[in-house]
Design an enzyme around this catalytic site. Structure first.
Site, PDB file in Angstrom:
ATOM      1  N   SER A  54      -3.083   6.614  -8.126  1.00 53.33           N
ATOM      2  CA  SER A  54      -4.433   6.310  -8.595  1.00 53.33           C
ATOM      3  C   SER A  54      -5.133   5.244  -7.766  1.00 53.33           C
ATOM      4  O   SER A  54      -6.352   5.168  -7.790  1.00 53.33           O
ATOM      5  CB  SER A  54      -4.406   5.917 -10.066  1.00 53.33           C
ATOM      6  OG  SER A  54      -3.495   4.871 -10.299  1.00 53.33           O
ATOM      7  N   HIS A  80      -5.183  12.485 -11.533  1.00 53.37           N
ATOM      8  CA  HIS A  80      -6.204  12.550 -10.478  1.00 53.37           C
ATOM      9  C   HIS A  80      -6.124  13.824  -9.651  1.00 53.37           C
ATOM     10  O   HIS A  80      -6.820  13.961  -8.651  1.00 53.37           O
ATOM     11  CB  HIS A  80      -6.091  11.320  -9.559  1.00 53.37           C
ATOM     12  CG  HIS A  80      -6.353  10.051 -10.290  1.00 53.37           C
ATOM     13  ND1 HIS A  80      -7.613   9.579 -10.547  1.00 53.37           N
ATOM     14  CD2 HIS A  80      -5.499   9.169 -10.862  1.00 53.37           C
ATOM     15  CE1 HIS A  80      -7.539   8.450 -11.234  1.00 53.37           C
ATOM     16  NE2 HIS A  80      -6.259   8.178 -11.431  1.00 53.37           N
ATOM     17  N   LYS A 122     -10.856  12.533 -16.836  1.00 54.85           N
ATOM     18  CA  LYS A 122     -11.306  12.370 -15.455  1.00 54.85           C
ATOM     19  C   LYS A 122     -12.067  13.619 -15.009  1.00 54.85           C
ATOM     20  O   LYS A 122     -13.152  13.862 -15.510  1.00 54.85           O
ATOM     21  CB  LYS A 122     -10.116  11.984 -14.592  1.00 54.85           C
ATOM     22  CG  LYS A 122      -9.687  10.549 -14.975  1.00 54.85           C
ATOM     23  CD  LYS A 122      -8.390  10.077 -14.456  1.00 54.85           C
ATOM     24  CE  LYS A 122      -8.188   8.628 -14.901  1.00 54.85           C
ATOM     25  NZ  LYS A 122      -6.801   8.286 -15.150  1.00 54.85           N
TER      26      LYS A 122
HETATM   27  C1  LIG Z   1      -6.068   7.423 -16.093  1.00 57.80           C
HETATM   28  C2  LIG Z   1      -4.622   7.641 -15.920  1.00 57.80           C
HETATM   29  C3  LIG Z   1      -3.779   7.805 -17.016  1.00 57.80           C
HETATM   30  C4  LIG Z   1      -4.239   7.604 -18.418  1.00 57.80           C
HETATM   31  O1  LIG Z   1      -4.965   8.679 -18.890  1.00 57.80           O
HETATM   32  P1  LIG Z   1      -5.987   8.431 -20.091  1.00 57.80           P
HETATM   33  O2  LIG Z   1      -6.293   9.799 -20.577  1.00 57.80           O
HETATM   34  O3  LIG Z   1      -7.154   7.705 -19.507  1.00 57.80           O
HETATM   35  O4  LIG Z   1      -5.274   7.600 -21.114  1.00 57.80           O
HETATM   36  C5  LIG Z   1      -2.464   8.123 -16.779  1.00 57.80           C
HETATM   37  N1  LIG Z   1      -1.989   8.228 -15.534  1.00 57.80           N
HETATM   38  C6  LIG Z   1      -2.758   8.047 -14.461  1.00 57.80           C
HETATM   39  C7  LIG Z   1      -2.167   8.198 -13.096  1.00 57.80           C
HETATM   40  C8  LIG Z   1      -4.105   7.733 -14.609  1.00 57.80           C
HETATM   41  O5  LIG Z   1      -4.867   7.528 -13.551  1.00 57.80           O
END
Ligand SMILES: *Cc1c(COP(=O)(O)O)cnc(C)c1O
Length: 385
Positions: free
Chosen positions: A179, A207, A238
């Site tokens: 990320s 991602h 996302k």
């Molecule tokens: C954003 C993210 C999460 C968390 O997901 P949410 O649905 O926002 O709780 C988990 N793992 C990674 C790699 C992320 O970037």
């Protein structure tokens, strides 16, 4: 010392180190723009990779679900909270990601905690990349299994650690697209290791879903990987433009999670409108990969323009880090960009290791070619000496 004083001093210490975080109060303009205090900024810091958070088909699905099913599920899934909207969304995602079955969790964070604590008990052994997202780390700790963190993307180190383990249950957990760096885990080699050492492979594709692979089917699809050992976690917050998360895996894994994942069993099911939004996003991508192709075009344009400018563009994903080093320099660069109308987050410890503060540019299909050109120009002109 009074308890509240301790906290205030903790915050003051963060302030002194330049690590105190503050929230911005924004109103969303469009997918690629936000408004702060009446001023519009081009947003290069969100995760709305396809611009779907503003897509009319997703909004229409949410509105219809509220009218039909109300605003809340009003119970946990095993009691009366699992509605048709949730069931349909799960089936749509399983088909989309080409897994036998999928399960809808409240968020990616809740999913990773629930999966790891349900699959790994005290006698198990969890292996995680050193740069994994916080919720994979917390899930491993919550499980109380033995927990080994291996150096970033180091398949040899992982092989050694798996070889040395005598645990009956082994779980390897990794981000697919990291990320803060935008690099991709060596998933084919990792899956081969997991086959050899009889381990589960939990892949967090927060991602990658919607971004990687044909029609945005995700990083595993982009690599052509399928296996009964694979557990895919894909967040909806996302690229898919909504909220919540899917876990997809073989039937026995999903059934075990339904029975034993505590963040699933003991938490209210998502509002049906959120499930309907997820289903609409998946149907849209299945039918038309135009948003995914538009994002790929922006990524290609960014890489070409950055190289022309003498700046590195090492990532093939929506996440494009620009390494700076010191937190204060990253913050100053981010502020200079903001003065020119661009919102580009400075990422600092504890999100990234000390000395690796960076700007993190997130590209979206909602950005125009002119937005990307203008940002590269601004980066060149404001670059610290
Ligand atoms: C954003 C993210 C999460 C968390 O997901 P949410 O649905 O926002 O709780 C988990 N793992 C990674 C790699 C992320 O970037």
């Amino acid at each position: 010392m009074p308890l509240a004083r301790r906290l205030a001093e903790g915050v003051a210490a963060l302030e002194d180190e330049g690590l105190r975080r503050r929230r911005r109060v924004l109103s969303a303009g469009t997918a690629a723009r936000v408004v702060e205090g009446g001023r519009e900024l081009v947003n290069f810091s969100g995760n709305d990779y396809l611009g779907l958070s503003r897509h009319p088909a997703l909004a229409a699905a949410a509105h219809a679900a509220i009218d039909r099913d109300g605003t809340g599920a009003a119970a946990s899934p095993l009691v009366t909270g699992h509605l048709e909207a949730h069931e349909r969304a799960e089936q749509a995602f399983a088909r989309f990601a080409r897994f036998p079955r999928a399960l809808l969790f409240a968020s990616g964070y809740a999913a990773n905690l629930g999966i790891l604590a349900a699959l790994a008990d005290r006698e198990a052994h969890v292996f995680g990349d050193r740069l994994n997202h916080a919720c994979l780390v917390d899930g491993a700790r919550l499980s109380r299994a033995e927990f080994t963190r291996y150096p970033h993307n180091d398949v040899d180190a992982l092989a050694g650690a798996l070889q040395a383990s005598t645990a009956a249950v082994k779980v390897v957990a990794t981000d697919a697209v990291f990320s803060m760096d935008g690099d991709v885990a060596p998933l084919a080699a990792m899956l081969a290791l997991c086959e050899r050492h009889d381990a589960w492979l939990l892949v967090d594709d927060a991602h990658g879903i919607g971004v990687m692979g044909p029609h945005g089917r995700g990083t595993l699809a982009s690599l052509g990987l399928a296996s009964e050992r694979l557990i895919l976690m894909a967040t909806l917050g996302k690229a898919l433009g909504g909220y919540g998360a899917f876990v997809a895996a073989a039937e026995p894994v999903i059934e075990w999670l339904v029975q034993r994942a505590r963040t699933y069993v003991f938490s209210t099911a998502l509002p049906p409108s959120v499930a309907a939004t997820a289903e609409a996003a998946i149907r849209l991508l299945e039918k038309d990969d135009a948003p995914v192709r538009a994002l790929r075009q922006r990524i290609g344009q960014w890489q070409a323009r950055m190289r022309e400018t003498g700046l590195a563009a090492p990532s093939d994903t929506g996440i494009q880090p620009i390494l700076v080093g010191e937190a204060s320099r990253a913050v100053a660069w981010s502020q200079a960009l903001q003065a020119r109308g661009f919102l580009v987050a400075a990422i600092r410890p504890p999100t990234v290791p000390k000395g690796t503060s960076r700007l993190r540019v997130a590209l979206s299909a909602a950005h125009s070619a002119a937005d990307v050109d203008a940002l590269v120009d601004a980066l060149r002109e404001t670059r610290p000496a």
